[in-house]
Design a protein around this motif. Structure first.
Motif, PDB file in Angstrom:
ATOM      1  N   UNK A 118       0.710  -1.240   0.000  1.00  0.00           N
ATOM      2  CA  UNK A 118       0.000   0.000   0.000  1.00  0.00           C
ATOM      3  C   UNK A 118       0.745   1.301   0.000  1.00  0.00           C
ATOM      4  N   UNK A 119       1.801   1.453  -0.778  1.00  0.00           N
ATOM      5  CA  UNK A 119       2.552   2.697  -0.781  1.00  0.00           C
ATOM      6  C   UNK A 119       2.370   3.402  -2.115  1.00  0.00           C
ATOM      7  N   UNK A 120       1.755   4.560  -2.085  1.00  0.00           N
ATOM      8  CA  UNK A 120       1.652   5.393  -3.267  1.00  0.00           C
ATOM      9  C   UNK A 120       3.006   6.053  -3.502  1.00  0.00           C
ATOM     10  N   UNK A 121       3.537   6.062  -4.734  1.00  0.00           N
ATOM     11  CA  UNK A 121       4.858   6.644  -4.965  1.00  0.00           C
ATOM     12  C   UNK A 121       4.948   8.121  -4.622  1.00  0.00           C
ATOM     13  N   UNK A 122       3.794   8.789  -4.449  1.00  0.00           N
ATOM     14  CA  UNK A 122       3.818  10.197  -4.106  1.00  0.00           C
ATOM     15  C   UNK A 122       3.486  10.436  -2.626  1.00  0.00           C
ATOM     16  N   UNK A 123       2.958   9.396  -1.957  1.00  0.00           N
ATOM     17  CA  UNK A 123       2.607   9.524  -0.541  1.00  0.00           C
ATOM     18  C   UNK A 123       3.344   8.427   0.225  1.00  0.00           C
ATOM     19  N   UNK A 124       4.483   8.769   0.817  1.00  0.00           N
ATOM     20  CA  UNK A 124       5.293   7.769   1.487  1.00  0.00           C
ATOM     21  C   UNK A 124       4.786   7.510   2.898  1.00  0.00           C
ATOM     22  N   UNK A 125       5.041   6.318   3.419  1.00  0.00           N
ATOM     23  CA  UNK A 125       4.631   6.028   4.794  1.00  0.00           C
ATOM     24  C   UNK A 125       5.396   6.898   5.784  1.00  0.00           C
ATOM     25  N   UNK A 126       4.832   7.031   6.965  1.00  0.00           N
ATOM     26  CA  UNK A 126       5.489   7.798   8.008  1.00  0.00           C
ATOM     27  C   UNK A 126       6.481   6.920   8.767  1.00  0.00           C
ATOM     28  N   UNK A 127       7.390   7.564   9.459  1.00  0.00           N
ATOM     29  CA  UNK A 127       8.418   6.836  10.200  1.00  0.00           C
ATOM     30  C   UNK A 127       7.796   5.877  11.208  1.00  0.00           C
ATOM     31  N   UNK A 131      16.220   6.925  13.111  1.00  0.00           N
ATOM     32  CA  UNK A 131      15.494   6.879  11.831  1.00  0.00           C
ATOM     33  C   UNK A 131      14.324   7.858  11.938  1.00  0.00           C
ATOM     34  N   UNK A 132      14.507   9.054  11.405  1.00  0.00           N
ATOM     35  CA  UNK A 132      13.529  10.131  11.617  1.00  0.00           C
ATOM     36  C   UNK A 132      12.873  10.618  10.332  1.00  0.00           C
ATOM     37  N   UNK A 133      13.334  10.104   9.193  1.00  0.00           N
ATOM     38  CA  UNK A 133      12.759  10.563   7.928  1.00  0.00           C
ATOM     39  C   UNK A 133      12.790   9.423   6.919  1.00  0.00           C
ATOM     40  N   UNK A 134      11.667   9.184   6.245  1.00  0.00           N
ATOM     41  CA  UNK A 134      11.590   8.133   5.229  1.00  0.00           C
ATOM     42  C   UNK A 134      12.160   8.670   3.926  1.00  0.00           C
TER      43      UNK A 134
END
Length: 419
Positions: free
Chosen positions: A261-270, A294-297
């Protein structure tokens, strides 16, 4: 003049520090030596010592691809155990491929894991039953050092769905991971899909169902040089298999990657990232959190691996650095420690690549503590990066064979039986 007789304890000590291939030649010296080398206690003593000083890589070699026709990689590939020190001394070489290295002669085409000197091989074929198509899969254990291989075991048939096209259903598509249950001295294969998890025991030659995953593990397919290369397929450590997963996501497929479920424009949160750990003894799950650093995807998703018998979490930081954290005490969140934070310019990585950065993936493969070198599998030009953190230098391998580094594994030469 009387001949000197070496004590049996001294003979055992001397033989146990030799490479497995050398020891096997000594079986013909005399009957006592043959019995000693075959003794399970000696085999275990030699395995423990080899684990510390006899590190190899099981390199996956293949023919150059002329057109797109692979599933995992070329079915005419070879698996060549190669000493780590030899690679560090000479990154530019040609590897000799012997007939017993070729997978097709073992009726298999892929390696799914390496534990205690045993490689778990598997093969699958598509069969038709009426109007439905199924995939039949079986496994074999192979010890390259002793050149012994088990029978075909664990045959399993499951529904066949093409997993690579957009919109395809992955709900019945089994993936496999290889592990070892220390409590019963049993090697196991875990077969799983979002709806089902099965465990196969090589000791009993039986499959059984267990509770399905609380969170579906991430499935990341990286496309490069016409080959699909996979990471995050499950890493073995301390009697457990571990996968990276993402909370609150559903399966879906995309052109270069297949993960929940990962949209290439909406990344998952940390805070959506977790590590799912399956204990092969109790056959129960627990969840581990990534390191607090790990603070940023980033645009390239993180991976997990094992270095120095520690679980590792690796991630790109923006497009400038590549960081590796180690969990120094398995299962203890507070024990995460940053091992390396490497400037990508030092790795000679060009981050000016197109489309979200999926064209270049770096993954920790192996660690040499003697000279401070880490081997990073690279998806670019079928190369590996030899990075020395002591002098901040990097050297790229220039092996004339076609090596699939993303599939290559850590390996030690042992006398462990495939039975």
């Amino acid at each position: 003049m009387s001949q000197a007789v070496l004590p049996e304890e001294l003979i055992t000590e001397v033989l146990s520090i030799l490479p497995a291939k050398s020891i096997l030649r000594f079986k013909c010296v005399c009957k006592p030596w043959e019995f000693l080398i075959s003794d399970p206690f000696f085999v275990e003593k030699h395995r423990r010592r080899s684990q510390k000083r006899n590190l190899h890589l099981a390199l996956i070699l293949c023919r150059p691809m002329t057109h797109i026709r692979d599933y995992y990689y070329d079915r005419d590939c070879s698996v060549v155990p190669f000493p780590l020190n030899n690679l560090l001394l000479n990154p530019s070489l040609t590897i000799n491929i012997l007939p017993h290295h070729r997978m097709r002669y073992k009726s298999c085409f892929r390696v799914i894991g390496s534990i205690n000197g045993l490689l778990c091989l598997f093969n699958s074929r598509i069969i038709r039953e009426g109007d439905e198509w199924h995939r039949n899969t079986y496994f074999r254990l192979w010890n390259p050092a002793t050149k012994t291989i088990s029978q075909k075991l664990g045959s399993i048939t499951h529904p066949y769905d093409q997993p690579y096209g957009p919109g395809e259903d992955l709900s019945n598509y089994f993936r496999f991971a290889f592990g070892y249950d220390k409590s019963t001295d049993t090697y196991k294969v875990v077969a799983f899909c979002p709806k089902e998890v099965k465990i196969f025991s090589f000791r009993d030659n039986v499959w059984k169902n267990i509770q399905h995953f609380p969170i579906t593990p991430l499935y990341y397919v990286h496309m490069v040089c016409r080959r699909k290369q996979r990471v995050n397929e499950g890493v073995y450590l301390n009697g457990s298999l571990n996968w990276l997963a993402i909370l609150n996501c559903e399966y879906f497929t995309k052109e270069y990657l297949i993960f929940p479920g990962i949209d290439p424009f909406v990344y998952p949160k940390v805070d959506q990232f977790v590590i799912i750990s399956l204990d092969l003894c109790t056959e129960t799950y627990r969840q581990l959190l990534p390191p607090s650093g790990f603070v940023e995807v980033p645009s390239i998703l993180p991976t997990i691996s094992v270095l120095r018998d520690c679980l590792c979490f690796s991630s790109h930081i923006k497009t400038t650095h590549f960081a590796i954290w180690m969990m120094m005490e398995f299962g203890v969140q507070q024990s995460w420690t940053q091992f390396l934070n490497i400037n990508c310019m030092d790795l000679q990585i060009d981050h000016d690549y197109p489309r979200y950065g999926y064209e270049y993936l770096v993954h920790p493969l192996c660690l040499s503590e003697n000279d401070g070198t880490i081997i990073l599998a690279s998806s670019h030009d079928e190369q590996a990066l030899l990075y020395n953190w002591r002098d901040n230098s990097v050297e790229k391998t220039r092996i004339t064979n076609h090596v699939l580094w993303m599939f290559s594994l850590n390996y030690i030469e042992t006398l462990v039986s495939t039975c």
